[in-house]
Design a protein around this motif. Structure first.
Motif, short mmCIF file in Angstrom:
data_model
loop_
_atom_site.label_atom_id
_atom_site.label_comp_id
_atom_site.label_asym_id
_atom_site.label_seq_id
_atom_site.Cartn_x
_atom_site.Cartn_y
_atom_site.Cartn_z
N THR A 1 23.96 -46.23 3.49
CA THR A 1 23.60 -46.18 2.07
C THR A 1 24.40 -47.16 1.21
OG1 THR A 1 25.17 -44.35 1.70
CG2 THR A 1 22.87 -43.76 2.15
N TYR A 2 25.66 -47.40 1.54
CA TYR A 2 26.52 -48.23 0.71
C TYR A 2 26.20 -49.71 0.93
CZ TYR A 2 30.73 -50.26 -1.32
OH TYR A 2 31.61 -51.00 -2.08
N ILE A 3 26.29 -50.50 -0.14
CA ILE A 3 26.08 -51.94 -0.06
C ILE A 3 27.41 -52.64 -0.36
CG2 ILE A 3 24.76 -53.93 -0.88
CD1 ILE A 3 22.72 -51.88 -2.01
N GLU A 4 27.98 -53.25 0.63
CA GLU A 4 29.24 -53.99 0.47
C GLU A 4 28.95 -55.43 0.08
OE1 GLU A 4 32.92 -55.66 3.26
OE2 GLU A 4 31.62 -54.07 4.01
N VAL A 5 29.76 -56.00 -0.79
CA VAL A 5 29.68 -57.42 -1.10
C VAL A 5 30.82 -58.12 -0.37
CG1 VAL A 5 29.78 -59.20 -2.87
CG2 VAL A 5 28.62 -57.03 -3.35
N ALA B 1 21.55 -59.81 13.48
CA ALA B 1 22.42 -59.03 14.35
C ALA B 1 22.70 -57.62 13.83
CB ALA B 1 23.73 -59.77 14.59
N HIS B 2 22.45 -57.38 12.54
CA HIS B 2 22.71 -56.06 11.94
C HIS B 2 24.15 -55.60 12.13
CE1 HIS B 2 18.39 -54.55 11.17
NE2 HIS B 2 18.32 -55.82 11.48
N SER C 1 25.22 -62.46 8.34
CA SER C 1 25.20 -61.29 7.46
C SER C 1 24.83 -60.04 8.26
CB SER C 1 24.17 -61.49 6.34
OG SER C 1 23.93 -60.27 5.65
N ARG C 2 25.47 -58.93 7.92
CA ARG C 2 25.12 -57.66 8.57
C ARG C 2 23.78 -57.12 8.07
NH1 ARG C 2 30.61 -56.08 7.24
NH2 ARG C 2 29.75 -54.52 5.82
N GLY C 3 23.28 -57.68 6.97
CA GLY C 3 21.98 -57.27 6.47
C GLY C 3 22.05 -56.09 5.52
N VAL C 4 20.93 -55.84 4.84
CA VAL C 4 20.88 -54.79 3.81
C VAL C 4 19.85 -53.72 4.13
CG1 VAL C 4 21.75 -56.29 1.98
CG2 VAL C 4 19.28 -56.16 2.41
N GLY C 5 19.43 -53.60 5.38
CA GLY C 5 18.45 -52.59 5.72
C GLY C 5 18.47 -52.26 7.20
N ASN C 6 17.77 -51.19 7.55
CA ASN C 6 17.62 -50.76 8.94
C ASN C 6 16.19 -50.97 9.40
OD1 ASN C 6 20.28 -49.83 9.53
ND2 ASN C 6 19.88 -47.97 8.35
N ASP D 1 29.43 -49.64 9.81
CA ASP D 1 28.73 -50.92 9.66
C ASP D 1 27.86 -50.88 8.41
OD1 ASP D 1 27.57 -53.42 10.21
OD2 ASP D 1 26.04 -52.53 11.50
N PRO D 2 28.43 -50.83 7.21
CA PRO D 2 27.63 -50.68 6.00
C PRO D 2 26.76 -51.90 5.70
CG PRO D 2 29.90 -51.16 5.43
CD PRO D 2 29.87 -50.93 6.91
N PHE D 3 25.72 -51.68 4.90
CA PHE D 3 24.89 -52.78 4.44
C PHE D 3 25.76 -53.83 3.75
CE2 PHE D 3 21.46 -49.35 3.85
CZ PHE D 3 21.02 -49.51 5.16
N GLU D 4 25.28 -55.09 3.78
CA GLU D 4 26.15 -56.17 3.30
C GLU D 4 25.38 -57.28 2.61
OE1 GLU D 4 29.55 -58.24 5.68
OE2 GLU D 4 27.71 -59.34 6.11
N LEU D 5 25.81 -57.59 1.39
CA LEU D 5 25.45 -58.84 0.72
C LEU D 5 26.57 -59.83 0.95
CD1 LEU D 5 24.17 -57.72 -2.82
CD2 LEU D 5 22.80 -58.82 -1.04
N VAL D 6 26.23 -61.08 1.25
CA VAL D 6 27.24 -62.12 1.40
C VAL D 6 27.28 -62.94 0.11
CG1 VAL D 6 27.85 -64.26 2.60
CG2 VAL D 6 27.07 -62.27 3.91
N LEU D 7 28.46 -63.10 -0.44
CA LEU D 7 28.69 -63.99 -1.58
C LEU D 7 29.55 -65.14 -1.06
CD1 LEU D 7 28.68 -64.87 -4.52
CD2 LEU D 7 30.57 -63.30 -4.94
N PHE D 8 28.92 -66.30 -0.89
CA PHE D 8 29.59 -67.46 -0.30
C PHE D 8 29.83 -68.51 -1.39
CE2 PHE D 8 30.35 -71.21 2.14
CZ PHE D 8 30.90 -70.78 3.35
N THR D 9 31.09 -68.92 -1.55
CA THR D 9 31.44 -69.91 -2.56
C THR D 9 31.77 -71.23 -1.88
OG1 THR D 9 32.36 -68.19 -3.99
CG2 THR D 9 33.00 -70.46 -4.48
#
Length: 286
Positions: free
Chosen positions: A39-43, A222-223, A261-266, A275-283
């Motif tokens: 359920t959680y979305i990590e950045v 890869a989830h 990215s680990r992705g944001v869904g199953n 293994d929480p959902f993940e948004l990648v913020l790349f600078t």
């Protein structure tokens, strides 16, 4: 029963009680992690320095969204969109499997795609799940994305412009018909969008054959390895099998920075652990 026997009996009962308490605590911890991971979305904030990065792209922020799989859950799309907005990105890269082939809901995926272009320019490649949809479903998804202003890349090259400078952006949805796209690259800095991390080695070598290179390869698929345990970098990933090499974060592959990215869904019935959902913020940094 004498006094000593009673004492030993009480001790045994106490030990049994402690064992039951430990089991309950462990069960609660496992359940809590299970709920958190699904359920959680990590950045995840990542960055890298590049000598050949044009000055105009110094500090450029990219949000990567991968493997949405038309994730269900009341309010999930709004939560995800708000997380993206909070990152204040310059670009959004969507790296495949926005729709789930097992339980397809194209309309739900398009609900997300409709919101993203209001934040910043969006570039999308498809993954294996889109290609396993029916032709009608796939065309519905693509036409919907394009009608909302999402740039769908089919094994092709385009350029991004920022502060007067340009970089190349390549989007591959499979490993076919890629030679023409590589031959169109003229910029010194090159980004690739591709769903499959295990293909990075192939693409980086192919780029060299066409006189260019890949600085960054954004991927998903890869989830996160689905089940992540101490000392284990994910238990299983499609395309890589058991104990996969590329599941989360950055890797160096033939001088290409591979981002996974680990992705944001199953997908389907699959669930995650640690293994929480993940948004990648790349600078981008020079």
């Amino acid at each position: 029963m004498n006094t000593e026997e009673k004492k030993q009996s009480r001790l045994t009962k106490k030990q049994k009680r402690n064992i039951i308490i430990v089991i309950i605590v462990l069960a609660v911890m496992v359940l809590a992690d299970f709920v958190w991971s699904n359920t959680y979305i990590e950045v995840k904030k990542l960055s890298a320095h590049f000598d050949n990065l044009p000055e105009g792209f110094e500090g450029c922020k990219i949000v990567q969204i991968s493997d949405f799989h038309n994730e269900w859950g009341k309010g999930y799309i709004d939560r995800l969109t708000e997380k993206v907005k909070d990152c204040e990105p310059d670009y959004i890269f969507v790296t495949g499997d926005s729709v789930d082939q097992i339980f397809p809901d194209v309309d739900r995926s398009l609900e997300l795609m409709k919101k993203l272009p209001d934040i910043c320019p969006v570039y999308l490649v498809m993954g294996n799940h889109e290609y396993n949809l029916s032709q009608e479903e796939r065309e519905q998804f693509v036409s919907g994305c394009e009608s909302y202003g999402v740039n769908v890349l089919y094994n092709e090259h385009t350029t991004l412009t920022r502060n007067g400078d340009t970089i190349s952006l390549l989007g591959f949805d499979n490993m076919e018909n890629d030679s023409e796209a590589f031959s169109q690259v003229t910029e010194d800095f090159v980004i690739l969008l591709n769903h499959y991390p295990e293909d990075c080695n192939y693409f980086s070598k192919t780029a060299v054959q066409y006189g260019t290179h890949i600085d960054i390869d954004f991927t998903g698929h890869a989830h996160g390895g689905l089940i992540r345990l101490p000392l284990v970098n994910g238990l299983y990933a499609p395309g890589q099998g058991l104990f996969p090499k590329y599941t989360d974060g950055t890797y160096n592959v033939n001088d290409t920075t591979l981002v996974v990215s680990r992705g944001v869904g199953n997908s389907g019935w699959t669930q995650r652990f640690s293994d929480p959902f993940e948004l990648v913020l790349f600078t981008l940094e020079k």
